[in-house]
Structures are given as structure tokens and as C-alpha cells.
Design an enzyme around this catalytic site. Sequence first.
Site, short mmCIF file in Angstrom:
data_model
loop_
_atom_site.label_atom_id
_atom_site.label_comp_id
_atom_site.label_asym_id
_atom_site.label_seq_id
_atom_site.Cartn_x
_atom_site.Cartn_y
_atom_site.Cartn_z
N ASP A 175 52.16 35.25 7.26
CA ASP A 175 51.73 33.85 7.38
C ASP A 175 51.62 33.38 8.83
O ASP A 175 51.16 32.27 9.10
CB ASP A 175 52.71 32.91 6.65
CG ASP A 175 52.60 33.02 5.15
OD1 ASP A 175 51.54 33.48 4.66
OD2 ASP A 175 53.57 32.66 4.46
N PRO B 198 61.87 22.33 5.01
CA PRO B 198 62.89 23.04 4.25
C PRO B 198 62.72 24.56 4.38
O PRO B 198 61.59 25.05 4.43
CB PRO B 198 62.63 22.59 2.80
CG PRO B 198 61.89 21.30 2.91
CD PRO B 198 61.10 21.38 4.19
N LYS C 182 53.00 24.77 6.09
CA LYS C 182 51.75 25.07 5.37
C LYS C 182 51.98 24.90 3.87
O LYS C 182 53.09 25.08 3.36
CB LYS C 182 51.24 26.47 5.67
CG LYS C 182 52.16 27.63 5.25
CD LYS C 182 51.89 28.18 3.86
CE LYS C 182 52.80 29.34 3.52
NZ LYS C 182 52.97 29.58 2.07
N SER D 29 57.71 31.08 9.89
CA SER D 29 56.44 31.56 10.45
C SER D 29 55.86 30.54 11.42
O SER D 29 55.32 30.90 12.47
CB SER D 29 55.42 31.78 9.33
OG SER D 29 55.91 32.72 8.41
N ALA E 79 61.25 28.08 1.29
CA ALA E 79 60.60 27.12 0.40
C ALA E 79 59.14 27.45 0.13
O ALA E 79 58.50 26.81 -0.68
CB ALA E 79 60.68 25.72 1.02
N GLY E 80 58.57 28.46 0.83
CA GLY E 80 57.14 28.76 0.68
C GLY E 80 56.29 27.86 1.55
O GLY E 80 55.07 27.78 1.39
N LEU E 81 56.94 27.18 2.51
CA LEU E 81 56.24 26.24 3.39
C LEU E 81 55.97 26.84 4.77
O LEU E 81 55.51 26.15 5.68
CB LEU E 81 57.06 24.95 3.54
CG LEU E 81 57.19 24.11 2.26
CD1 LEU E 81 58.35 23.13 2.36
CD2 LEU E 81 55.88 23.35 1.99
O1 C5P Z 1 54.66 39.74 5.93
P1 C5P Z 1 55.95 39.13 5.52
O2 C5P Z 1 57.13 39.66 6.29
O3 C5P Z 1 55.92 37.64 5.52
O4 C5P Z 1 56.17 39.57 4.00
C1 C5P Z 1 57.38 39.40 3.30
C2 C5P Z 1 57.34 40.21 2.03
O5 C5P Z 1 56.33 39.69 1.15
C3 C5P Z 1 56.97 41.67 2.22
O6 C5P Z 1 58.09 42.45 2.44
C4 C5P Z 1 56.31 42.02 0.90
O7 C5P Z 1 57.30 42.29 -0.08
C5 C5P Z 1 55.65 40.75 0.47
N1 C5P Z 1 54.20 40.67 0.78
C6 C5P Z 1 53.29 41.42 0.04
N2 C5P Z 1 51.95 41.32 0.31
C7 C5P Z 1 51.50 40.47 1.27
C8 C5P Z 1 52.40 39.69 2.02
C9 C5P Z 1 53.75 39.82 1.76
O8 C5P Z 1 53.67 42.17 -0.85
N3 C5P Z 1 50.18 40.38 1.48
#
Ligand code: C5P
Length: 290
Positions: free
Chosen positions: A138, A96, A10, A105, A99-101
Site C-alpha cells: 500500500d 487507527p 486510505k 504505510s 484497521a485497513g486504513l
Molecule cells: O505488502 P504487505 O507487506 O503490505 O503485505 C502484507 C501481507 O498481505 C503479505 O504478507 C501477504 O500475506 C498479503 N498480501 C497478498 N497479496 C498482495 C498484498 C498483500 O497476499 N497483493
Amino acid sequence: MEILEKAYAKINISLDILGEMDNGYHEMLMVMQSISLGDDVKIRAEKGAGKIYIKSNIGYIPSDRRNIAYKAAEAFFGLSGISGYDTYIDIFKRTPVCAGLGGGSSDGAAVLRGLNKMFSAGFSLKELEKLAEKLGSDVPFCVRGGTVLAEGTGTSLSDLPPLPECAVLVCKPSFSISTPELFSKIDCKKIKCRPDTNGIIDSLGRGDIRGVGMRLYNVFEDVLEREKDKIEEIKSTMYDCSALGACMTGTGSAVFGIFDGRETAEQAEKLLAGENMCHIAFPVGKILAD
Ligand code: C5P
């Protein structure tokens, strides 16, 4: 029983953070898009004691509960009540990592979709997304795919008109950025510049790729420190090669550019591929319908 499911990466066309919640999570407003870059997730199930085995072409990917694909299989069997199978998940990674991709997930989402099909479990899109929520913010988007407005913690989704035809160049520099660390640097009251989310939605409605490209924006870019110069350098190379827009995706470190076609994307790729991991991809529509 065996199934092959594609785990599409994504990109964040836009990423805005509206506030902080009591539980430390943040309230998001994002336009998200699936792209054709992705991993192959092969799932095989055979009669057994209910064990889950993860294998990957990349050595350092965890094969236990730390892998979202593992947690996804566990959650699926827990909710469906199906038992008496060993599950073998073989992930061929192209996206990758860190990477934020949405690499991890999307693998988790592919496992949910794949097991649902393979066992004819009959979970609806809504039910799978609810299950996905527990695995990461995500993951619900990665289950559904396409062009989506994500609200709340990123798990409240509505479909948008599809991203018009274009080429997407994804470019991952050699460093990674920690997601929790970047979130901790954001002070919602101090965000000066925000994406024009409505402008993006209007442009999508008109099928106007230029209108989308010129509005790409990610508020995380404002709190980058030592990584800022490299991210700007990649974006600027993309713009020099006629990108319609360029932006960091999620919490980075990957940057993507939107181009009017493969040729211009390839020109930028030639300049960036030496130091960075580059991939040309295309928008992908909704993966799982209601
Ligand atoms: O939900 P996920 O495990 O992907 O989130 C990883 C980290 O990103 C969380 O521990 C939190 O620090 C941050 N996060 C957040 N607010 C969101 C999504 C993620 O602060 N809406």
C-alpha cells in the site's frame, strides 16, 4: 532541517482479488482513495552518525525496523547516497492502527516524501513509488494519494477522476483482523460476487457520488467469520442514517460509510461512537504530482 508531512489514511472504494501468484501474493484490482484523517509526521535531520530515531504519541508503535517509517528512512538514505545525518521522526497518530486504513504505510510514504523534499534529493514520483514498493503493497499509493486504480500486487497505479464531494465516516471496532490470515482464507475461484470496478470508474467520470456509493464492495467481507456480525451491524447503522454506501476497508477491521454531507455522517457517528473509534473525514486529492 525540519519538515512536517501529513500521512493521509486510505479507504478501499472497491477491493477485488483476481488470482494468486507463485510467490503467495495476490493479484488485486482496487479503487483506492485518500481521506483527510491522518497522522502528522515531523522529520528532523541533524549532522550525526546516520541513526534513525522514531517517537510516537502511541506507546506500542515499534521504534525500530518493524516500523515502515524507519524502513522508509533507511531505504531513502540507501538509494540517495546521502549520509552523515541522524534522523528524528516524530509521529502523531490519529489513524487507527491495524484497521485497513494504511496507517503504517502512510507514515512510511510521508517519510519518503518528506526526506525527498528536505534534502532536495530530486526523486520523481515514479522513483519514490518504486522505492515504496519494497516497503509494502500500500505504500506506493500512499506516496501518490488521491483517487487511484491499483492493479498487480496493488503497486501498479493509475489516476482516476476525483471522488465527488462527500463526507466519509470511518468506524473502527475494538477488534483487529490479521492481514495474512484473511488473505489465506480467500480462494479466488470461489469468489461469487465481485465489485463492479468499471461501474465505479464510470461513476467517477460522471462525478456521480451515488453511483460510487451504491457500488462499494470488498471481497474480504465474504470470508469474515466471527467478525462478520459486528461489521454488518456497523454498516447497517450507517445505512439507517442515509449512507450512500458502506463497506469494510482493506483487510479491516475498520468500516467506512459515504454520506452526502457532514450532518448525516454525524448522525451515524452519534450512534456508533460509544463502542467504536469514529472519525469524520473528507476525500483528499493527489498528494504528489509527476
Ligand atoms: O505488502 P504487505 O507487506 O503490505 O503485505 C502484507 C501481507 O498481505 C503479505 O504478507 C501477504 O500475506 C498479503 N498480501 C497478498 N497479496 C498482495 C498484498 C498483500 O497476499 N497483493
